[in-house]
Design a protein around this motif. Structure first.
Motif, PDB file in Angstrom:
ATOM      1  N   UNK A  49      10.173   5.608   0.640  1.00 37.55           N
ATOM      2  CA  UNK A  49      10.300   4.067   0.316  1.00 37.55           C
ATOM      3  C   UNK A  49      10.022   3.431  -1.331  1.00 37.55           C
ATOM      4  N   UNK A  50       9.173   3.833  -1.885  1.00 35.44           N
ATOM      5  CA  UNK A  50       8.592   3.931  -3.108  1.00 35.44           C
ATOM      6  C   UNK A  50       9.947   4.461  -4.101  1.00 35.44           C
ATOM      7  N   UNK A  51      10.974   5.492  -3.223  1.00 39.91           N
ATOM      8  CA  UNK A  51      12.033   6.422  -4.282  1.00 39.91           C
ATOM      9  C   UNK A  51      11.387   7.522  -5.668  1.00 39.91           C
ATOM     10  N   UNK A 104      10.739   0.353  -7.819  1.00 42.13           N
ATOM     11  CA  UNK A 104      10.527  -1.093  -6.742  1.00 42.13           C
ATOM     12  C   UNK A 104       9.387  -1.376  -7.526  1.00 42.13           C
ATOM     13  N   UNK A 105       9.519  -2.895  -7.577  1.00 44.10           N
ATOM     14  CA  UNK A 105       8.806  -3.902  -8.694  1.00 44.10           C
ATOM     15  C   UNK A 105       6.643  -3.373  -8.295  1.00 44.10           C
ATOM     16  N   UNK A 125       2.678  -2.108  -4.010  1.00 39.69           N
ATOM     17  CA  UNK A 125       1.725  -2.532  -3.532  1.00 39.69           C
ATOM     18  C   UNK A 125       1.908  -2.602  -1.819  1.00 39.69           C
ATOM     19  N   UNK A 126       2.854  -3.327  -1.419  1.00 39.43           N
ATOM     20  CA  UNK A 126       3.430  -3.558  -0.006  1.00 39.43           C
ATOM     21  C   UNK A 126       3.777  -2.512   0.024  1.00 39.43           C
ATOM     22  N   UNK A 127       4.621  -1.372   0.021  1.00 48.58           N
ATOM     23  CA  UNK A 127       4.347  -0.072   0.668  1.00 48.58           C
ATOM     24  C   UNK A 127       3.184   0.509   0.886  1.00 48.58           C
ATOM     25  N   UNK A 180      11.002  -3.628   1.988  1.00 46.55           N
ATOM     26  CA  UNK A 180      11.703  -4.827   1.043  1.00 46.55           C
ATOM     27  C   UNK A 180      13.036  -5.837   0.860  1.00 46.55           C
ATOM     28  N   UNK A 181      13.344  -5.223   2.401  1.00 52.69           N
ATOM     29  CA  UNK A 181      14.730  -5.986   2.659  1.00 52.69           C
ATOM     30  C   UNK A 181      14.852  -7.065   3.258  1.00 52.69           C
TER      31      UNK A 181
END
Length: 146
Positions: free
Chosen positions: A37-39, A77-78, A83-85, A112-113
């Motif tokens: 998810x974070x790449x 990702x920001x 943090x959300x991930x 994210x979307x």
């Protein structure tokens, strides 16, 4: 365990101790899902099997891995997303069909979307005393069950 004292019965159970193979497989699966998810290709591939029988095609060769890293770097990702991930992925279910295989369903309710629920069915094998992801299938709410 049943404890009896003073006329009171207390039933204490634990499904799987923290160090159990099932809990270890769950941890690897969630760490892998977060990395995807974070790449974070390095972590993702570090937790994946390699070679031609791996279902994780990104990690089969250095060339594919480098391509994925370049693509992930183009839209990182920001800090908020990271943090959300870290908080979003949870184990929905898990099972160990044999001593060296595990299947974990991980769910992320807020990606994210938007707010679509995303499920990953993650297949793991035990290699060298640790669990590695060898395949995963993504499923969103509304997809038909197999």
């Amino acid at each position: 365990m049943v404890m009896v004292g003073g006329g009171t019965t207390l039933l204490v159970t634990r499904d799987s101790p923290i160090g159990s193979p099932q809990k270890q497989a769950e941890k690897v699966a969630i760490d892998w899902a977060r990395a995807v998810d974070a790449g974070d290709i390095e972590t993702m591939c570090g937790l994946s099997t390699t070679g031609s029988d791996s279902g994780i095609t990104t990690c089969r060769s250095e060339e594919r891995k480098e391509e994925a890293q370049a693509q992930a770097a183009s839209d990182p990702p920001s800090a908020e997303d990271l943090a959300a991930i870290a908080k979003a992925w949870k184990v929905e279910s898990s099972e160990l069909p044999s001593d060296n295989t595990a299947r974990v369903t991980a769910v992320r309710a807020n990606n994210r979307s938007g707010t679509e629920i995303r499920r990953l069915v993650i297949h793991l094998t035990r290699e060298g005393g640790g669990w590695l992801v060898n395949d995963a299938n993504s499923r969103s709410d509304g997809d038909d069950e197999d």
